[in-house]
Design a protein around this motif. Structure first.
Motif, mmCIF file in Angstrom:
data_model
loop_
_atom_site.group_PDB
_atom_site.id
_atom_site.type_symbol
_atom_site.label_atom_id
_atom_site.label_comp_id
_atom_site.label_asym_id
_atom_site.label_seq_id
_atom_site.Cartn_x
_atom_site.Cartn_y
_atom_site.Cartn_z
ATOM 1 N N VAL A 115 0.850 -1.188 0.000
ATOM 2 C CA VAL A 115 0.000 0.000 0.000
ATOM 3 C C VAL A 115 0.888 1.243 0.000
ATOM 4 C CG1 VAL A 115 -1.880 1.200 1.152
ATOM 5 C CG2 VAL A 115 -1.777 -1.307 1.210
ATOM 6 N N PHE A 116 1.077 1.802 -1.190
ATOM 7 C CA PHE A 116 1.960 2.955 -1.346
ATOM 8 C C PHE A 116 1.473 3.814 -2.500
ATOM 9 C CE2 PHE A 116 3.496 -0.380 -4.018
ATOM 10 C CZ PHE A 116 4.029 0.228 -5.140
ATOM 11 N N SER A 117 1.903 5.056 -2.477
ATOM 12 C CA SER A 117 1.522 5.992 -3.535
ATOM 13 C C SER A 117 2.506 7.156 -3.498
ATOM 14 C CB SER A 117 0.085 6.489 -3.314
ATOM 15 O OG SER A 117 -0.366 7.226 -4.433
ATOM 16 N N PHE A 118 2.239 8.166 -4.290
ATOM 17 C CA PHE A 118 3.013 9.401 -4.218
ATOM 18 C C PHE A 118 2.127 10.453 -3.577
ATOM 19 C CE2 PHE A 118 1.108 9.080 -8.413
ATOM 20 C CZ PHE A 118 0.440 10.284 -8.528
ATOM 21 N N LYS A 148 7.153 13.300 -2.577
ATOM 22 C CA LYS A 148 7.061 12.283 -1.537
ATOM 23 C C LYS A 148 6.448 10.980 -2.036
ATOM 24 C CE LYS A 148 6.680 15.439 2.409
ATOM 25 N NZ LYS A 148 7.345 16.497 1.713
ATOM 26 N N ILE A 149 7.000 9.897 -1.540
ATOM 27 C CA ILE A 149 6.406 8.567 -1.657
ATOM 28 C C ILE A 149 5.846 8.266 -0.273
ATOM 29 C CG2 ILE A 149 6.823 6.109 -2.091
ATOM 30 C CD1 ILE A 149 7.458 7.735 -4.574
ATOM 31 N N ILE A 150 4.608 7.770 -0.213
ATOM 32 C CA ILE A 150 4.000 7.444 1.078
ATOM 33 C C ILE A 150 3.640 5.962 1.107
ATOM 34 C CG2 ILE A 150 3.215 9.772 1.629
ATOM 35 C CD1 ILE A 150 0.399 8.962 0.646
ATOM 36 N N ILE A 151 3.807 5.372 2.290
ATOM 37 C CA ILE A 151 3.577 3.941 2.470
ATOM 38 C C ILE A 151 2.804 3.729 3.761
ATOM 39 C CG2 ILE A 151 4.679 1.682 2.758
ATOM 40 C CD1 ILE A 151 7.193 2.915 1.367
ATOM 41 N N ALA A 152 1.724 2.962 3.677
ATOM 42 C CA ALA A 152 0.955 2.632 4.882
ATOM 43 C C ALA A 152 1.743 1.634 5.729
ATOM 44 C CB ALA A 152 -0.394 2.025 4.497
#
Length: 150
Positions: free
Chosen positions: A35-38, A43-47
C-alpha cells in the motif's frame, strides 16, 4: 527533487515496493509493501500495516531506499531519501490516509504512514534492455509472462 510524471506512472503500475531501512547500528532491513503511492511533488507514502521493524528503524535512522518496478516491463525506479513516520496527530495524516485508503478499500487498518522525501532517484532497468538494446517493452512483457507463467 520532484516526482516526474514517469516516476508517478511507475508508482501506479507497481504492485509492490521494497523499503530498505537500517537501524542505528546499521543493521539493514528490507520489507515489501503493498500500500503505497506518491504525495505532493516530492514524496512517496507507504501505509504501515504490519511494519514494527521498519517504523523502529526509521525513528532511529531516517535514511531509506524504496524501489518499485513494473514486473512485466521490468523497469522502475529506486528512490533514496529521508523518511518520517506520520501519525494521526500530524496535519497531513488525513490527506495521506485518504490516498492510501483508496488502495486498501479500508480492509487494512493502519495508524501511521511512512513519508519519504526524495533526495536521489535512478531508473531500474532489466539487464536484457542493456545487453540487447533492440529489446522492446512488448517483447519484454511476452518474455516475462512466459518466465513467470502468466
Amino acid at each position: 527533487m520532484e516526482l516526474t510524471p514517469e516516476i508517478k506512472e511507475y508508482v501506479n503500475r507497481s504492485v509492490l515496493c521494497w523499503l530498505a531501512t537500517a537501524s542505528i547500528e546499521n543493521i539493514p532491513n528490507v520489507s515489501p509493501k503493498e500500500v503505497f503511492s506518491f504525495f505532493g511533488e516530492d514524496k512517496i507514502i507507504i501505509a504501515n500495516i504490519a511494519s514494527p521493524q521498519t517504523v523502529r528503524n526509521i525513528k532511529q535512522n531516517q535514511n531509506v531506499c524504496v524501489s518499485f518496478i513494473d514486473i512485466l516491463v521490468q523497469k522502475g525506479f529506486q528512490v533514496k531519501g529521508k523518511a518520517k513516520i506520520i501519525d494521526k496527530t500530524n496535519s497531513e495524516f488525513k490527506k495521506m490516509e485518504k490516498k492510501l485508503i483508496k488502495i486498501t478499500g479500508g480492509d487494512f487498518p493502519f495508524t501511521t504512514i511512512t513519508s519519504i522525501t526524495m533526495e536521489q532517484v535512478k531508473p531500474i532497468i532489466a539487464p536484457k534492455y542493456i545487453l540487447y538494446p533492440d529489446t522492446t517493452e512488448k517483447e519484454q512483457i511476452v518474455s516475462a509472462k512466459k518466465t513467470y507463467g502468466f
